[in-house]
Motif scaffolding. Sequence first.
Motif, PDB file in Angstrom:
ATOM      1  N   ARG A   6      -9.686  12.541  -7.585  1.00 43.78           N
ATOM      2  CA  ARG A   6     -10.163  12.085  -6.276  1.00 43.78           C
ATOM      3  C   ARG A   6      -9.797  10.619  -6.080  1.00 43.78           C
ATOM      4  O   ARG A   6     -10.344   9.744  -6.745  1.00 43.78           O
ATOM      5  N   PHE A   7      -8.862  10.356  -5.175  1.00 45.97           N
ATOM      6  CA  PHE A   7      -8.530   8.974  -4.846  1.00 45.97           C
ATOM      7  C   PHE A   7      -9.582   8.470  -3.863  1.00 45.97           C
ATOM      8  O   PHE A   7      -9.767   9.056  -2.794  1.00 45.97           O
ATOM      9  N   VAL A   8     -10.268   7.420  -4.253  1.00 42.56           N
ATOM     10  CA  VAL A   8     -11.338   6.845  -3.442  1.00 42.56           C
ATOM     11  C   VAL A   8     -10.844   5.495  -2.936  1.00 42.56           C
ATOM     12  O   VAL A   8     -10.687   4.546  -3.709  1.00 42.56           O
ATOM     13  N   LEU A   9     -10.576   5.442  -1.634  1.00 40.70           N
ATOM     14  CA  LEU A   9      -9.993   4.262  -1.003  1.00 40.70           C
ATOM     15  C   LEU A   9     -11.071   3.563  -0.184  1.00 40.70           C
ATOM     16  O   LEU A   9     -11.663   4.170   0.710  1.00 40.70           O
ATOM     17  N   GLN A  66      -5.497   5.450   5.041  1.00 43.66           N
ATOM     18  CA  GLN A  66      -4.425   5.874   5.937  1.00 43.66           C
ATOM     19  C   GLN A  66      -3.072   5.874   5.228  1.00 43.66           C
ATOM     20  O   GLN A  66      -2.259   6.791   5.424  1.00 43.66           O
ATOM     21  N   ALA A  67      -2.809   4.868   4.404  1.00 45.27           N
ATOM     22  CA  ALA A  67      -1.547   4.804   3.658  1.00 45.27           C
ATOM     23  C   ALA A  67      -1.431   5.976   2.686  1.00 45.27           C
ATOM     24  O   ALA A  67      -0.389   6.641   2.614  1.00 45.27           O
ATOM     25  N   PHE A  68      -2.490   6.252   1.935  1.00 44.57           N
ATOM     26  CA  PHE A  68      -2.454   7.363   0.981  1.00 44.57           C
ATOM     27  C   PHE A  68      -2.302   8.694   1.709  1.00 44.57           C
ATOM     28  O   PHE A  68      -1.528   9.550   1.283  1.00 44.57           O
ATOM     29  N   LEU A  96       0.796  -1.232   0.000  1.00 40.61           N
ATOM     30  CA  LEU A  96       0.000   0.000   0.000  1.00 40.61           C
ATOM     31  C   LEU A  96       0.826   1.278   0.000  1.00 40.61           C
ATOM     32  O   LEU A  96       0.537   2.200  -0.751  1.00 40.61           O
ATOM     33  N   HIS A  97       1.837   1.362   0.848  1.00 37.00           N
ATOM     34  CA  HIS A  97       2.618   2.588   0.934  1.00 37.00           C
ATOM     35  C   HIS A  97       3.295   2.899  -0.406  1.00 37.00           C
ATOM     36  O   HIS A  97       3.282   4.035  -0.874  1.00 37.00           O
ATOM     37  N   ASP A  98       3.865   1.895  -1.033  1.00 33.66           N
ATOM     38  CA  ASP A  98       4.526   2.091  -2.324  1.00 33.66           C
ATOM     39  C   ASP A  98       3.503   2.392  -3.414  1.00 33.66           C
ATOM     40  O   ASP A  98       3.728   3.258  -4.264  1.00 33.66           O
ATOM     41  N   ALA A  99       2.371   1.698  -3.399  1.00 33.12           N
ATOM     42  CA  ALA A  99       1.309   1.966  -4.383  1.00 33.12           C
ATOM     43  C   ALA A  99       0.827   3.405  -4.247  1.00 33.12           C
ATOM     44  O   ALA A  99       0.608   4.098  -5.258  1.00 33.12           O
ATOM     45  N   ALA A 100       0.676   3.877  -3.018  1.00 31.86           N
ATOM     46  CA  ALA A 100       0.237   5.254  -2.778  1.00 31.86           C
ATOM     47  C   ALA A 100       1.270   6.254  -3.289  1.00 31.86           C
ATOM     48  O   ALA A 100       0.920   7.247  -3.929  1.00 31.86           O
ATOM     49  N   ARG A 111       1.147  13.358   3.079  1.00 30.55           N
ATOM     50  CA  ARG A 111       1.802  14.240   4.050  1.00 30.55           C
ATOM     51  C   ARG A 111       3.322  14.141   3.920  1.00 30.55           C
ATOM     52  O   ARG A 111       4.017  15.148   4.003  1.00 30.55           O
ATOM     53  N   GLU A 112       3.856  12.918   3.704  1.00 34.98           N
ATOM     54  CA  GLU A 112       5.303  12.751   3.524  1.00 34.98           C
ATOM     55  C   GLU A 112       5.803  13.526   2.315  1.00 34.98           C
ATOM     56  O   GLU A 112       6.937  14.006   2.301  1.00 34.98           O
TER      57      GLU A 112
END
Length: 183
Positions: A153-156, A163-165, A131-135, A170-171
């Motif tokens: 609009r990213f719809v998760l 949370q990952a996106f 997830l983190h890398d995909a985001a 923010r990063e």
Amino acid sequence: MMEITLIQGDITEQSVDAVVNAANSSLLGGGGVDGAIHRRGGPEVLAACRALRASHYGKGLATGRAVATTAGRLPATWVIHTVGPVYAADRPERAELLASCYRESLRVADELGVRTLALPAVSAGIFGWPLHDAARIALTTVRDTPSGLTEARFVLFEERAYQAFDAVWRELGEGRGHGSMVD
């Protein structure tokens, strides 16, 4: 100016010009986002996909590419189908294919005159992309790709995906994923 937003929700309920479908190469439906879009879009989406298979995409849609159909019964005009890569830790070049899914979806959206676009986390479900890398790939690619969109609009669907996106956004120094603007 394109606004990138993040929400937790159901992509099939988004009132936007187009919805991106994390499709499989057959274009004929499947599980996850693909199955949900086909179910909610109804027989019109399946018929349009069958027509594509009968014409230009006889062998299916290639990984990293995108193509549009009607949205059928979805509260959108278009579905932009894209085929994400299956994650393989020993094949880092596959990240470029994932980025291509987003670039190609934006290209198709621009060709259609789409202004508002709902996107899922392509390849982050059954295709196993972390997830983190995909985001990171999704957000940086959409942010850095010139487009006529006013909103991406990213719809998760799941809280952990949202949370990952949000954490990646923010990063990247973009603040929280609500209402962030990109030139």
